[in-house]
Write a protein that holds these residues in place. Structure first.
Motif, short mmCIF file in Angstrom:
data_model
loop_
_atom_site.label_atom_id
_atom_site.label_comp_id
_atom_site.label_asym_id
_atom_site.label_seq_id
_atom_site.Cartn_x
_atom_site.Cartn_y
_atom_site.Cartn_z
N GLU A 1 -4.71 4.49 38.73
CA GLU A 1 -3.71 5.38 38.74
C GLU A 1 -2.98 5.95 37.90
O GLU A 1 -2.91 7.17 37.49
N GLU A 2 -2.56 4.98 36.96
CA GLU A 2 -1.86 5.36 35.70
C GLU A 2 -2.82 6.28 34.77
O GLU A 2 -2.28 7.03 34.34
N PHE A 3 -4.11 5.69 34.65
CA PHE A 3 -4.94 6.68 33.63
C PHE A 3 -5.20 8.15 34.13
O PHE A 3 -5.02 8.98 33.34
N THR A 4 -5.41 8.02 35.43
CA THR A 4 -5.87 9.19 36.04
C THR A 4 -4.53 10.31 36.15
O THR A 4 -4.91 11.43 35.93
N SER A 5 -3.53 9.67 36.40
CA SER A 5 -2.26 10.48 36.32
C SER A 5 -2.14 10.97 35.02
O SER A 5 -1.78 12.16 34.57
N TRP A 6 -2.36 10.22 33.80
CA TRP A 6 -2.34 10.66 32.44
C TRP A 6 -3.33 11.91 32.18
O TRP A 6 -2.99 12.93 31.63
N LEU A 7 -4.45 11.52 32.66
CA LEU A 7 -5.67 12.66 32.25
C LEU A 7 -5.36 13.75 33.10
O LEU A 7 -5.67 14.80 32.40
N CYS A 8 -4.72 13.84 34.18
CA CYS A 8 -4.67 14.93 34.81
C CYS A 8 -3.70 15.91 34.14
O CYS A 8 -3.78 17.24 34.06
N LYS A 9 -2.73 15.15 33.77
CA LYS A 9 -1.43 15.83 32.88
C LYS A 9 -2.00 16.59 31.51
O LYS A 9 -1.60 17.50 31.24
N ARG A 10 -2.97 15.66 30.92
CA ARG A 10 -3.58 16.05 29.81
C ARG A 10 -4.56 17.11 29.87
O ARG A 10 -4.59 17.76 28.72
N THR A 11 -5.18 17.36 30.96
CA THR A 11 -6.07 18.30 31.18
C THR A 11 -5.67 19.71 31.73
O THR A 11 -5.01 19.59 32.94
N PRO A 12 -5.99 20.72 31.24
CA PRO A 12 -5.32 21.89 31.98
C PRO A 12 -5.86 22.09 33.19
O PRO A 12 -5.12 22.74 34.13
N ALA A 13 -6.99 21.80 33.60
CA ALA A 13 -7.90 22.05 34.86
C ALA A 13 -7.03 21.11 35.86
O ALA A 13 -7.32 21.17 36.98
N ASN A 14 -6.28 19.88 35.34
CA ASN A 14 -5.53 19.08 36.13
C ASN A 14 -6.66 18.25 37.25
O ASN A 14 -6.07 17.75 38.31
N ARG A 15 -7.71 17.74 36.51
CA ARG A 15 -8.76 16.97 37.26
C ARG A 15 -9.65 16.42 36.59
O ARG A 15 -9.74 16.78 35.51
N TRP A 16 -10.29 15.33 37.13
CA TRP A 16 -11.70 14.82 36.42
C TRP A 16 -12.56 15.99 36.56
O TRP A 16 -12.63 16.55 37.65
N GLY A 17 -13.65 15.73 35.87
CA GLY A 17 -15.11 16.56 36.03
C GLY A 17 -15.98 15.88 36.78
O GLY A 17 -15.97 14.66 37.09
#
Length: 254
Positions: free
Chosen positions: A203-219
């Motif tokens: 959850e911590e990594f996914t939260s960081w990823l979504c904030k870091r990615t303008p699309a706000n999600r995994w591909g």
């Protein structure tokens, strides 16, 4: 204009395509008309993956060879050319990942990463490129990564190998474009796969990823298919030396 993305009659060799993203790309190109040559290190897996495509009504075959071994690569490419047909599209997809702190990274694992991710691309481009030059046409697509441009903790050798893939792509363009060969790359961002599942579940990594990615999600892995079809098709005939980032805008953001 109607045929810009039509791959009918084209033969595509995709390394490391018995599973994962490689197999997904094989499926996508097949759906656009390409005949697929599946590569894996074992013949059983290669034939099984090809058989899955054949069951769907597509043309496909499997061939096993070690992409890091020059003798095996040249023998396999020669066999494909003679027995299956001319390789119109090469996708260098095979790759591995190893994780260790940089100062503790084992030399053996450095060698493994560089051999599969970098040396294999060089060997495949050489072996297939020679046939493409004779025909004065061809498409070569190298699978890079976000780490072609960005570093990340514990994967410095991987980043080094993917940075090299970027420059193999550009160097290949410089030398092969005059022969009507397009050499381009695809650089995926963070996608949901079996390999990334531990990160997806974190959850911590996914939260960081979504904030870091303008699309706000995994591909989603199938979102890579369009890029592969485009770079394989007539639509990209004047696109060369380009690394196409499919990353939800991550590289554009600070």
């Amino acid at each position: 204009m109607k045929n810009l993305f039509d791959l009918t009659g084209r033969k595509a060799l995709i390394t490391g395509s018995a599973q994962g993203i490689g197999h997904l790309l094989a499926q996508g190109l097949a759906e656009h008309g390409a005949e697929i040559i599946i590569n894996d290190i074992t013949q059983e897996r290669a034939e099984k993956a090809a058989g899955e495509l054949v069951k769907q009504g597509f043309k496909a075959s499997g061939i096993a060879f070690d992409v890091t071994n020059k003798t095996e690569v040249e023998k396999a490419v020669r066999q494909i050319e003679q027995e299956i047909g001319e390789i119109d599209i090469l996708i260098n997809n095979a790759g591995i990942q190893r994780r260790h702190p940089f100062l503790e990274f084992p030399e053996k694992e450095w060698d493994d990463v560089i051999n599969v991710n970098q040396k294999a691309v060089f060997l495949m481009m050489q072996a297939v490129g020679k046939y493409m030059v004779k025909r004065q046409r061809g498409k070569i697509i190298n699978i890079g990564s976000m780490q072609s441009e960005l570093g990340r903790d514990t994967i410095t050798p991987y980043a080094a190998s993917k940075g090299a893939v970027k420059m193999l792509t550009r160097g290949g363009c410089v030398e092969l474009a005059r022969h009507n060969i397009q050499v381009n790359g695809i650089a995926p961002g963070y996608f949901i796969t079996e390999l990334t599942k531990p990160l997806v579940d974190n959850e911590e990594f996914t939260s960081w990823l979504c904030k870091r990615t303008p699309a706000n999600r995994w591909g989603n892995p199938d979102e890579l298919i369009g890029a592969a079809v485009y770079l394989s098709a007539p639509a990209s005939d004047f696109v060369n030396g380009h690394l196409l980032f499919v990353d939800g805008g991550m590289l554009a953001a600070v």
